[in-house]
Design an enzyme around this catalytic site. Structure first.
Site, PDB file in Angstrom:
ATOM      1  N   GLU A  10       7.273   2.436   5.178  1.00  0.00           N
ATOM      2  CA  GLU A  10       8.596   3.064   5.101  1.00  0.00           C
ATOM      3  C   GLU A  10       8.910   3.818   6.393  1.00  0.00           C
ATOM      4  O   GLU A  10       8.092   4.617   6.856  1.00  0.00           O
ATOM      5  CB  GLU A  10       8.625   4.044   3.919  1.00  0.00           C
ATOM      6  CG  GLU A  10       9.853   4.929   3.858  1.00  0.00           C
ATOM      7  CD  GLU A  10       9.694   6.082   2.890  1.00  0.00           C
ATOM      8  OE1 GLU A  10      10.329   7.131   3.125  1.00  0.00           O
ATOM      9  OE2 GLU A  10       8.938   5.963   1.906  1.00  0.00           O
ATOM     10  N   LYS A  47      10.200   8.062  -7.317  1.00  0.00           N
ATOM     11  CA  LYS A  47       9.488   8.897  -6.346  1.00  0.00           C
ATOM     12  C   LYS A  47       9.521  10.351  -6.837  1.00  0.00           C
ATOM     13  O   LYS A  47      10.590  10.963  -6.873  1.00  0.00           O
ATOM     14  CB  LYS A  47      10.161   8.765  -4.983  1.00  0.00           C
ATOM     15  CG  LYS A  47       9.743   9.787  -3.938  1.00  0.00           C
ATOM     16  CD  LYS A  47      10.608   9.637  -2.696  1.00  0.00           C
ATOM     17  CE  LYS A  47      10.397  10.764  -1.707  1.00  0.00           C
ATOM     18  NZ  LYS A  47      11.237  10.598  -0.500  1.00  0.00           N
TER      19      LYS A  47
END
Length: 206
Positions: free
Chosen positions: A40, A129
């Site tokens: 990411e 998340k």
């Protein structure tokens, strides 16, 4: 497209906050060499879309390249054009999940409360998340999994390291977003590879 097979292969999401385009391919190669195949690039990094483009071009056939700190629908469109296949947000925004899913992205939005978790799952979030994980404890993951739909993937982010991951794993976390304990701006590929090995071991993937 699903996040589950990637997490099964290795549950570590490598967060390269602050990475520069000219170094991202070497860092990416080091991570993939150690089996960390989810990468990411947060959008508050220098020229993040260029880094995503380079990662996609070099490793898109064997790694899941994503963008983090996504906060607007315009950014969703931009990361798709750059080659990202994963969207990560720092907060609960169901509209961003819908935008991501409409564009074929895997959506992993941020949440902190049960209400946010259910709202995000209702619009099709692929995973959740838990952020900032430092604000809670592994016991929160265990409690959430008792009430969330079976199979919900929770990924704590914030404070994840080789020392802290085992407790979160035992609580039922499906993955772990790891930033500064894996990569900090200026780190070389060799140092990142060594930390990646330690993280894999902590996650039980050695």
């Amino acid at each position: 497209m699903s996040l589950a097979p990637w997490l099964d292969a290795c549950p570590i999401v490598a967060i390269l906050r602050g990475v520069k385009p000219e170094e991202v391919e070497a860092i990416g190669a080091a991570l993939i060499g150690e089996g960390l195949n989810i990468i990411e690039v947060p959008l508050n990094s220098p020229k993040p879309l260029e880094s995503i483009r380079r990662l996609h071009a070099a490793f898109g056939d064997r790694a899941l390249i994503g963008a983090g700190t996504v906060t607007t629908e315009d950014e969703v469109s931009a990361i798709v054009r750059a080659g990202a296949r994963l969207m990560v947000t720092p907060h609960c925004d169901p509209q961003l999940v819908l935008a991501a899913r409409a564009r074929g992205l895997i959506a992993c939005p941020g949440f902190l409360t049960p209400a946010e978790a259910f709202a995000l799952l209702a619009v099709g979030a692929d995973a959740l998340k838990l952020f900032p994980a430092e604000a809670v404890s592994p016991a929160v993951v265990k409690s959430l999994l008792a009430v969330l739909p079976k199979g919900t993937a929770i990924l704590p982010v914030g404070g994840m390291s080789a020392e802290t991951i085992p407790a979160w794993k035992s609580a039922g976390a499906a993955g772990f977003g790891v930033g500064s304990s894996l990569y900090r701006p200026g780190d070389g590929a060799e140092a990142v590879a060594a930390r990646a090995r330690a993280l894999r071991q902590a996650a039980g993937m050695a």
